[in-house]
Write a protein that holds these residues in place. Structure first.
Motif, PDB file in Angstrom:
ATOM      1  N   ASN A 164       0.830  -1.200   0.000  1.00 51.89           N
ATOM      2  CA  ASN A 164       0.000   0.000   0.000  1.00 51.89           C
ATOM      3  C   ASN A 164       0.863   1.248   0.000  1.00 51.89           C
ATOM      4  OD1 ASN A 164      -2.592  -0.850  -0.208  1.00 51.89           O
ATOM      5  ND2 ASN A 164      -3.231  -0.246   1.839  1.00 51.89           N
ATOM      6  N   ASN A 165       0.508   2.205  -0.854  1.00 58.97           N
ATOM      7  CA  ASN A 165       1.193   3.502  -0.935  1.00 58.97           C
ATOM      8  C   ASN A 165       2.627   3.412  -1.440  1.00 58.97           C
ATOM      9  OD1 ASN A 165      -1.130   4.788   0.238  1.00 58.97           O
ATOM     10  ND2 ASN A 165      -0.425   4.105   2.260  1.00 58.97           N
ATOM     11  N   LEU A 166       3.007   2.274  -2.009  1.00 55.40           N
ATOM     12  CA  LEU A 166       4.330   2.155  -2.608  1.00 55.40           C
ATOM     13  C   LEU A 166       4.207   2.251  -4.125  1.00 55.40           C
ATOM     14  CD1 LEU A 166       6.019  -0.768  -0.625  1.00 55.40           C
ATOM     15  CD2 LEU A 166       6.041   1.680  -0.119  1.00 55.40           C
ATOM     16  N   ASP A 167       5.180   2.914  -4.762  1.00 55.98           N
ATOM     17  CA  ASP A 167       5.184   2.945  -6.218  1.00 55.98           C
ATOM     18  C   ASP A 167       5.690   1.603  -6.750  1.00 55.98           C
ATOM     19  OD1 ASP A 167       7.985   2.951  -5.967  1.00 55.98           O
ATOM     20  OD2 ASP A 167       8.137   5.119  -6.254  1.00 55.98           O
ATOM     21  N   ILE A 168       5.708   1.465  -8.064  1.00 56.71           N
ATOM     22  CA  ILE A 168       6.070   0.195  -8.675  1.00 56.71           C
ATOM     23  C   ILE A 168       7.472  -0.241  -8.268  1.00 56.71           C
ATOM     24  CG2 ILE A 168       6.586  -0.953 -10.853  1.00 56.71           C
ATOM     25  CD1 ILE A 168       3.659  -0.770 -10.370  1.00 56.71           C
ATOM     26  N   ALA A 169       8.415   0.685  -8.319  1.00 57.44           N
ATOM     27  CA  ALA A 169       9.808   0.329  -8.009  1.00 57.44           C
ATOM     28  C   ALA A 169       9.947  -0.169  -6.583  1.00 57.44           C
ATOM     29  CB  ALA A 169      10.719   1.531  -8.242  1.00 57.44           C
ATOM     30  N   HIS A 170       9.310   0.536  -5.628  1.00 61.82           N
ATOM     31  CA  HIS A 170       9.406   0.124  -4.233  1.00 61.82           C
ATOM     32  C   HIS A 170       8.613  -1.157  -3.972  1.00 61.82           C
ATOM     33  CE1 HIS A 170      10.740   4.391  -3.463  1.00 61.82           C
ATOM     34  NE2 HIS A 170      11.614   3.692  -2.750  1.00 61.82           N
ATOM     35  N   SER A 171       7.536  -1.357  -4.719  1.00 62.84           N
ATOM     36  CA  SER A 171       6.765  -2.601  -4.582  1.00 62.84           C
ATOM     37  C   SER A 171       7.590  -3.800  -5.030  1.00 62.84           C
ATOM     38  CB  SER A 171       5.474  -2.519  -5.402  1.00 62.84           C
ATOM     39  OG  SER A 171       4.602  -1.534  -4.882  1.00 62.84           O
ATOM     40  N   VAL A 172       8.285  -3.654  -6.161  1.00 61.16           N
ATOM     41  CA  VAL A 172       9.151  -4.733  -6.642  1.00 61.16           C
ATOM     42  C   VAL A 172      10.258  -5.008  -5.632  1.00 61.16           C
ATOM     43  CG1 VAL A 172      10.845  -5.354  -8.405  1.00 61.16           C
ATOM     44  CG2 VAL A 172       8.649  -4.346  -9.078  1.00 61.16           C
ATOM     45  N   GLU A 173      10.830  -3.947  -5.096  1.00 58.03           N
ATOM     46  CA  GLU A 173      11.895  -4.090  -4.098  1.00 58.03           C
ATOM     47  C   GLU A 173      11.388  -4.843  -2.867  1.00 58.03           C
ATOM     48  OE1 GLU A 173      15.066  -0.940  -2.372  1.00 58.03           O
ATOM     49  OE2 GLU A 173      12.981  -0.488  -1.867  1.00 58.03           O
ATOM     50  N   MET A 174      10.198  -4.485  -2.399  1.00 61.14           N
ATOM     51  CA  MET A 174       9.637  -5.144  -1.221  1.00 61.14           C
ATOM     52  C   MET A 174       9.379  -6.621  -1.488  1.00 61.14           C
ATOM     53  SD  MET A 174       8.608  -5.131   1.886  1.00 61.14           S
ATOM     54  CE  MET A 174       8.452  -3.398   2.353  1.00 61.14           C
ATOM     55  N   MET A 175       8.780  -6.935  -2.631  1.00 58.43           N
ATOM     56  CA  MET A 175       8.480  -8.329  -2.933  1.00 58.43           C
ATOM     57  C   MET A 175       9.749  -9.152  -3.121  1.00 58.43           C
ATOM     58  SD  MET A 175       5.280  -8.611  -2.537  1.00 58.43           S
ATOM     59  CE  MET A 175       5.274 -10.352  -2.956  1.00 58.43           C
ATOM     60  N   ASN A 176      10.784  -8.555  -3.665  1.00 53.94           N
ATOM     61  CA  ASN A 176      12.069  -9.261  -3.773  1.00 53.94           C
ATOM     62  C   ASN A 176      12.612  -9.602  -2.393  1.00 53.94           C
ATOM     63  OD1 ASN A 176      12.269  -9.378  -6.578  1.00 53.94           O
ATOM     64  ND2 ASN A 176      13.256  -7.384  -6.732  1.00 53.94           N
ATOM     65  N   HIS A 177      12.484  -8.662  -1.457  1.00 56.41           N
ATOM     66  CA  HIS A 177      12.926  -8.918  -0.078  1.00 56.41           C
ATOM     67  C   HIS A 177      12.126 -10.067   0.542  1.00 56.41           C
ATOM     68  CE1 HIS A 177      15.881  -5.820   0.484  1.00 56.41           C
ATOM     69  NE2 HIS A 177      15.042  -4.830   0.232  1.00 56.41           N
ATOM     70  N   LEU A 178      10.814 -10.056   0.340  1.00 58.27           N
ATOM     71  CA  LEU A 178       9.969 -11.091   0.942  1.00 58.27           C
ATOM     72  C   LEU A 178      10.234 -12.453   0.316  1.00 58.27           C
ATOM     73  CD1 LEU A 178       6.611  -9.121   1.269  1.00 58.27           C
ATOM     74  CD2 LEU A 178       8.269  -9.631   3.071  1.00 58.27           C
ATOM     75  N   GLU A 179      10.470 -12.482  -0.981  1.00 59.24           N
ATOM     76  CA  GLU A 179      10.798 -13.737  -1.646  1.00 59.24           C
ATOM     77  C   GLU A 179      12.098 -14.301  -1.093  1.00 59.24           C
ATOM     78  OE1 GLU A 179      10.535 -15.172  -6.207  1.00 59.24           O
ATOM     79  OE2 GLU A 179      11.989 -13.563  -5.844  1.00 59.24           O
ATOM     80  N   ARG A 180      13.086 -13.439  -0.902  1.00 58.94           N
ATOM     81  CA  ARG A 180      14.362 -13.875  -0.323  1.00 58.94           C
ATOM     82  C   ARG A 180      14.172 -14.362   1.108  1.00 58.94           C
ATOM     83  NH1 ARG A 180      18.372  -9.569   0.274  1.00 58.94           N
ATOM     84  NH2 ARG A 180      19.540 -11.266   1.235  1.00 58.94           N
ATOM     85  N   ALA A 181      13.354 -13.641   1.887  1.00 57.67           N
ATOM     86  CA  ALA A 181      13.135 -14.021   3.289  1.00 57.67           C
ATOM     87  C   ALA A 181      12.503 -15.399   3.382  1.00 57.67           C
ATOM     88  CB  ALA A 181      12.269 -12.985   3.990  1.00 57.67           C
ATOM     89  N   ALA A 182      11.531 -15.660   2.503  1.00 58.83           N
ATOM     90  CA  ALA A 182      10.869 -16.971   2.516  1.00 58.83           C
ATOM     91  C   ALA A 182      11.870 -18.078   2.198  1.00 58.83           C
ATOM     92  CB  ALA A 182       9.713 -16.988   1.524  1.00 58.83           C
ATOM     93  N   LYS A 183      12.767 -17.814   1.261  1.00 63.23           N
ATOM     94  CA  LYS A 183      13.715 -18.844   0.838  1.00 63.23           C
ATOM     95  C   LYS A 183      14.898 -18.966   1.800  1.00 63.23           C
ATOM     96  CE  LYS A 183      12.633 -18.505  -4.100  1.00 63.23           C
ATOM     97  NZ  LYS A 183      13.108 -18.092  -5.448  1.00 63.23           N
ATOM     98  N   GLU A 184      15.506 -17.838   2.155  1.00 62.52           N
ATOM     99  CA  GLU A 184      16.745 -17.878   2.939  1.00 62.52           C
ATOM    100  C   GLU A 184      16.499 -18.171   4.413  1.00 62.52           C
ATOM    101  OE1 GLU A 184      19.171 -14.426   2.275  1.00 62.52           O
ATOM    102  OE2 GLU A 184      18.879 -14.513   0.090  1.00 62.52           O
ATOM    103  N   PHE A 185      15.372 -17.688   4.951  1.00 62.04           N
ATOM    104  CA  PHE A 185      15.086 -17.883   6.366  1.00 62.04           C
ATOM    105  C   PHE A 185      14.036 -18.975   6.602  1.00 62.04           C
ATOM    106  CE2 PHE A 185      16.071 -13.120   6.446  1.00 62.04           C
ATOM    107  CZ  PHE A 185      17.418 -13.342   6.673  1.00 62.04           C
ATOM    108  N   GLY A 186      13.514 -19.554   5.526  1.00 55.96           N
ATOM    109  CA  GLY A 186      12.529 -20.621   5.677  1.00 55.96           C
ATOM    110  C   GLY A 186      11.211 -20.164   6.260  1.00 55.96           C
ATOM    111  N   ARG A 187      10.826 -18.923   5.993  1.00 58.82           N
ATOM    112  CA  ARG A 187       9.576 -18.402   6.555  1.00 58.82           C
ATOM    113  C   ARG A 187       8.373 -18.781   5.692  1.00 58.82           C
ATOM    114  NH1 ARG A 187      11.567 -14.325   9.955  1.00 58.82           N
ATOM    115  NH2 ARG A 187      13.569 -15.147  10.646  1.00 58.82           N
ATOM    116  N   THR A 188       7.230 -18.865   6.343  1.00 58.04           N
ATOM    117  CA  THR A 188       5.956 -19.013   5.654  1.00 58.04           C
ATOM    118  C   THR A 188       5.307 -17.636   5.662  1.00 58.04           C
ATOM    119  OG1 THR A 188       5.698 -21.294   6.396  1.00 58.04           O
ATOM    120  CG2 THR A 188       3.712 -20.156   5.648  1.00 58.04           C
ATOM    121  N   VAL A 189       5.127 -17.053   4.485  1.00 55.55           N
ATOM    122  CA  VAL A 189       4.607 -15.692   4.369  1.00 55.55           C
ATOM    123  C   VAL A 189       3.187 -15.740   3.813  1.00 55.55           C
ATOM    124  CG1 VAL A 189       4.927 -13.408   3.340  1.00 55.55           C
ATOM    125  CG2 VAL A 189       6.930 -14.776   4.005  1.00 55.55           C
ATOM    126  N   LEU A 190       2.253 -15.188   4.569  1.00 54.84           N
ATOM    127  CA  LEU A 190       0.864 -15.049   4.129  1.00 54.84           C
ATOM    128  C   LEU A 190       0.612 -13.566   3.920  1.00 54.84           C
ATOM    129  CD1 LEU A 190      -1.898 -16.323   3.585  1.00 54.84           C
ATOM    130  CD2 LEU A 190      -2.379 -16.174   6.035  1.00 54.84           C
TER     131      LEU A 190
END
Length: 250
Positions: A164-190
């Motif tokens: 919410n309230n993020l532009d496209i560039a920051h949204s992509v950046e955030m989702m890249n971080h979450l994808e990495r967190a799920a993989k590298e830290f073994g998190r389940t993200v809902l």
């Protein structure tokens, strides 16, 4: 695993969410999508015990969300809502440090400080950790909030519309971080997402909600179809094959 067993929330006779029965496997990213009022945020906040359940039960990693002690649940599940009301004069490091409260109860140890630094670095906030929240851009502030949630180091992470309230560039950046967190830290993200294409690109599973019920649940390939998305959103949606996978066109 997150299990919803005939979960229901009644706001009034005209607005009812559920009953919803759903099993969300551990690992990876599961995205809730659907039109406004479909029940996405309601289901997420019921799983996170920030909203009471009128009927049914929610279990996270085998723990009944309604009856488990808060201290025990906080070591398994963390949640970030859309509305954040932290004092803006907190620094980034102080905010991220709140994620350690279930363990430190306000008395940070050297190990807590090390974990805080890990997530500040993970979200590239090192140059900003001494700044106050009201000195940050919207994208920087959102990264700090999500870093705080991940700093709680729970297996299950719930995020209500973090783009919410993020532009496209920051949204992509955030989702890249979450994808990495799920993989590298073994998190389940809902995660609750409004943008179908972000769900298609980053989610391992998509739960499409409509009128307070689950319309379809499965991998992106099963959801990213003209007929499914058109039925969910009530408007013609065409799915085309883009460079990185299917794209929804309105």
């Amino acid at each position: 695993m997150i299990e919803l067993d005939r979960v229901r929330k009644v706001y009034n006779p005209e607005v009812v969410i559920g009953p919803v029965s759903l099993e969300l496997p551990a690992g990876g990213i599961t995205a809730f999508i659907g039109p406004n009022g479909a029940g996405k945020s309601t289901l997420l906040t019921m799983v996170g015990r920030l909203l009471g359940i009128d009927e049914g039960a929610v279990r996270v990693a085998g723990l009944d969300v309604s009856s488990t002690k808060s201290a025990d649940l906080a070591r398994v599940l963390s949640i970030l809502r859309q509305e954040n009301h932290f004092i803006t004069r907190l620094t980034v490091r102080q905010l991220v440090g709140f994620g350690r409260f279930p363990y430190s109860h306000g008395r940070l140890t050297a190990d807590d400080e090390r974990i805080i630094s890990r997530y500040i670095d993970f979200f590239a906030l090192g140059d900003l950790e001494g700044r106050h929240l009201d000195e940050l851009s919207g994208g920087q502030r959102q990264r700090a909030y999500v870093a705080m949630v991940l700093c709680q180091e729970t297996d299950y992470v719930l995020l209500d519309e973090p783009l919410n309230n993020l532009d496209i560039a920051h949204s992509v950046e955030m989702m890249n971080h979450l994808e990495r967190a799920a993989k590298e830290f073994g998190r389940t993200v809902l995660i609750v997402l409004h943008d179908i294409n972000f769900a298609a690109r980053y989610a391992d599973r998509i739960c499409a909600l409509k009128d307070g019920s689950v319309f379809r649940f499965g991998p992106p390939a099963e959801i990213m179809r003209d007929d499914v998305l058109t039925a969910v959103f009530g408007t013609p949606i065409q799915v085309i094959e883009g460079p990185s996978g299917p794209l929804a066109c309105y």
